[in-house]
Design a protein around this motif. Structure first.
Motif, PDB file in Angstrom:
ATOM      1  N   MET A   1       0.895  -1.083   0.101  1.00 23.98           N
ATOM      2  CA  MET A   1       0.018   0.002   0.072  1.00 23.98           C
ATOM      3  C   MET A   1       0.644   1.378   0.117  1.00 23.98           C
ATOM      4  SD  MET A   1      -3.010   0.572   2.573  1.00 23.98           S
ATOM      5  CE  MET A   1      -3.870   2.221   2.926  1.00 23.98           C
ATOM      6  N   GLU A   2       0.612   2.330  -0.862  1.00 24.96           N
ATOM      7  CA  GLU A   2       1.448   3.248  -1.016  1.00 24.96           C
ATOM      8  C   GLU A   2       1.027   4.453   0.089  1.00 24.96           C
ATOM      9  OE1 GLU A   2       1.704   6.950  -4.536  1.00 24.96           O
ATOM     10  OE2 GLU A   2       1.593   4.766  -4.984  1.00 24.96           O
ATOM     11  N   SER A   3       1.947   5.112   0.795  1.00 24.23           N
ATOM     12  CA  SER A   3       1.557   5.908   1.803  1.00 24.23           C
ATOM     13  C   SER A   3       1.497   7.217   1.160  1.00 24.23           C
ATOM     14  CB  SER A   3       2.852   6.133   2.697  1.00 24.23           C
ATOM     15  OG  SER A   3       4.034   6.563   2.118  1.00 24.23           O
ATOM     16  N   ARG A   4       0.526   8.052   1.613  1.00 28.01           N
ATOM     17  CA  ARG A   4       0.026   9.378   1.087  1.00 28.01           C
ATOM     18  C   ARG A   4       1.088  10.477   1.435  1.00 28.01           C
ATOM     19  NH1 ARG A   4      -5.718  10.469   1.990  1.00 28.01           N
ATOM     20  NH2 ARG A   4      -5.260  12.254   0.868  1.00 28.01           N
ATOM     21  N   ARG A   5       1.626  11.484   0.866  1.00 27.41           N
ATOM     22  CA  ARG A   5       2.316  12.355   1.227  1.00 27.41           C
ATOM     23  C   ARG A   5       1.645  13.523   1.576  1.00 27.41           C
ATOM     24  NH1 ARG A   5       6.647  13.140  -3.681  1.00 27.41           N
ATOM     25  NH2 ARG A   5       7.229  14.538  -1.963  1.00 27.41           N
ATOM     26  N   SER A   6       2.120  14.283   2.560  1.00 30.38           N
ATOM     27  CA  SER A   6       1.314  15.438   2.858  1.00 30.38           C
ATOM     28  C   SER A   6       1.632  16.461   1.910  1.00 30.38           C
ATOM     29  CB  SER A   6       2.121  16.013   4.385  1.00 30.38           C
ATOM     30  OG  SER A   6       1.719  17.259   4.566  1.00 30.38           O
ATOM     31  N   ALA A   7       0.482  17.421   1.682  1.00 33.46           N
ATOM     32  CA  ALA A   7       0.619  18.827   0.931  1.00 33.46           C
ATOM     33  C   ALA A   7       1.420  19.799   1.517  1.00 33.46           C
ATOM     34  CB  ALA A   7      -0.839  19.038   0.648  1.00 33.46           C
ATOM     35  N   LEU A   8       1.827  19.576   2.640  1.00 36.74           N
ATOM     36  CA  LEU A   8       2.658  20.807   3.336  1.00 36.74           C
ATOM     37  C   LEU A   8       4.029  20.039   3.431  1.00 36.74           C
ATOM     38  CD1 LEU A   8       0.303  21.538   6.398  1.00 36.74           C
ATOM     39  CD2 LEU A   8       0.401  22.671   4.113  1.00 36.74           C
ATOM     40  N   GLU A   9       4.358  19.015   2.714  1.00 37.42           N
ATOM     41  CA  GLU A   9       5.748  18.500   2.976  1.00 37.42           C
ATOM     42  C   GLU A   9       6.703  19.743   2.520  1.00 37.42           C
ATOM     43  OE1 GLU A   9       7.250  14.047   2.099  1.00 37.42           O
ATOM     44  OE2 GLU A   9       6.504  15.088   0.395  1.00 37.42           O
TER      45      GLU A   9
END
Length: 85
Positions: A1-9
């Protein structure tokens, strides 16, 4: 399962601090803005608001003028013709 990246990264610590301050400002302003909205609604003149929305209306001219006859009168005339003598 692919982890989601934060838009604030990609945000810098300064940008994050500014974002938090912006969110806090709006969170604090919410109740004040709601109080203003409620006061404006209480002070609202419904007739003036309708006039602003609909424009001036002359209720003596069509299409707003009352009909010259009533459906009830027409119904009574019909019943009178059907009445046995």
């Amino acid at each position: 399962m692919e982890s989601r990246r934060s838009a604030l990264e990609g945000w810098t610590p300064e940008q994050l601090a500014l974002g938090r301050a912006w969110a806090a400002t709006w969170r604090d302003a919410g109740p004040r803005l709601e109080a203003i909205r409620r006061q404006e609604l209480r002070a609202l003149d419904a007739f003036a608001a309708i006039a602003l929305l609909c424009g001036a209306a002359d209720y003596q001219l069509p299409p707003r003028a009352p009909a010259p006859t009533s459906g009830l009168l027409e119904q009574q005339r019909l019943f009178m013709r059907l009445r046995p003598l």
